[in-house]
Design an enzyme around this catalytic site. Sequence first.
Site, short mmCIF file in Angstrom:
data_model
loop_
_atom_site.label_atom_id
_atom_site.label_comp_id
_atom_site.label_asym_id
_atom_site.label_seq_id
_atom_site.Cartn_x
_atom_site.Cartn_y
_atom_site.Cartn_z
N HIS A 1 0.82 -1.21 0.00
CA HIS A 1 0.00 0.00 0.00
C HIS A 1 0.85 1.25 0.00
O HIS A 1 0.49 2.27 -0.58
CB HIS A 1 -0.92 0.02 1.22
CG HIS A 1 -1.80 1.24 1.28
ND1 HIS A 1 -1.35 2.45 1.75
CD2 HIS A 1 -3.06 1.44 0.89
CE1 HIS A 1 -2.31 3.35 1.67
NE2 HIS A 1 -3.37 2.75 1.16
N CYS A 2 2.02 1.19 0.63
CA CYS A 2 2.76 2.42 0.95
C CYS A 2 3.34 3.13 -0.26
O CYS A 2 2.91 4.22 -0.62
CB CYS A 2 3.86 2.11 1.95
SG CYS A 2 3.24 1.54 3.56
N LEU A 3 4.35 2.53 -0.89
CA LEU A 3 5.12 3.28 -1.87
C LEU A 3 4.38 3.58 -3.17
O LEU A 3 4.53 4.69 -3.71
CB LEU A 3 6.43 2.54 -2.17
CG LEU A 3 7.36 2.38 -0.97
CD1 LEU A 3 8.73 1.91 -1.42
CD2 LEU A 3 7.51 3.67 -0.18
#
Length: 426
Positions: free
Chosen positions: A258-260
């Site tokens: 989900h993050c980068l």
Amino acid sequence: MRIVIAGQGYVGLPLAVRAAEVGHQVVGYDVDERRIKRLAVGESYVEDIPGERLRPLLDGGRYLPTADPADVADFDIAVITVPTPLRDGVPDLSFIEASAKLLARHLKRGATVVLESTTYPGTTEELLAPLLEAGSGLRAGADFHLGYSPERIDPGNPQWKLENTPKVVSGTTPDGLAAVAGFYGQLVERTVPVSSCKEAELTKLLENTFRHVNIALVNELAMFAHDLGIDVWEAIDAASTKPFGFLRFTPGPGVGGHCLPIDPSYLSWRVERALGQSFRFVELANDVNSHMPDYVVRRLAEALNQRRRSVNGSRVLLLGLAYKKNTGDARETPAARIVELLTRQGAEVRAADPHVVVGVHVAEPHDAGPLATVHRVEATPEELAAADAVVLLADHDEFDYAAVTAHARYVLDCRHRLTGASVEVL
């Protein structure tokens, strides 16, 4: 206390389990009934939470996984850990909104609501607070506490878990901060208070944007170094010996989770909407990292051409579908784009991944999607030998790397895990 954790994924499930282990009565709410059914019988789909941790909590009645909205009633603390995807470059906060409306119906005086989902600065006070107030008739800060605490879960990390990773906490009022910090102080070794929710929201985006930009830097360096005949991995190893002023980042087939792929774009979207300016570092990093799967396929095509083969008709074995090693997390994984491109070019694509399970980590085949429909195999000596090319995408420890180098005719190693005459490193 009675705790409700809205969302039982990679963030919410570890939080729910930890809260139950320290003695709270925890309701793990999720709209995905398939997840809830698995949790109810002690089956975990998150590597960091084995079934051995779940079952005693279920048997002791301290953890209740549920998809029934009525079960969230009478909570003392509620934490929202739902997804916040991008839709055509625009933040989709519909899961936060749905959670807020549900919690508002059961909100009572003195309760605390905390948002953990990654989002743009201002969401807690400008979106979440009005929804809770409208649905409950209570006032944030006066009648109930409200705060934000960015998640820092790193799936599959053997060293840094929820318990020993410092937890940034914030509140809309001093009393709200105290309530949020008091709750998390029972779960983690250290809390880090900040002055407002906006600073806490920006903290999460800063952390991931920092990683995103630096990964884009080494990815682009890897492409240029290959064309120049330079070993970028040796240069990175050498630079890593500097004891100050340098942090090690390594190239790869693309970013995932989900993050980068998503979080930095929240900050870029907010800056453009609020200030009318572009966040050029994020946009450049997005461009570099999102095209790494295309570069992997291009490198593979070049290697096959050198061996008098074309992609069309070649048998390609992909090792690893997750976005990182030793986890089943396939969210936004670059493997999906690589499967799509190779299939479109006529390759016979097969994939091995002991962690990524169809119907758990990726969609069922009837829901389509490249990861659901790709032919799944085990990385046996026979499969390795039969492939025209093997591509290492996620270097899971379960793979037999000696067998890979012994039996594969050609390997494109995107993780710098292998050596040998048949191995080419990204």
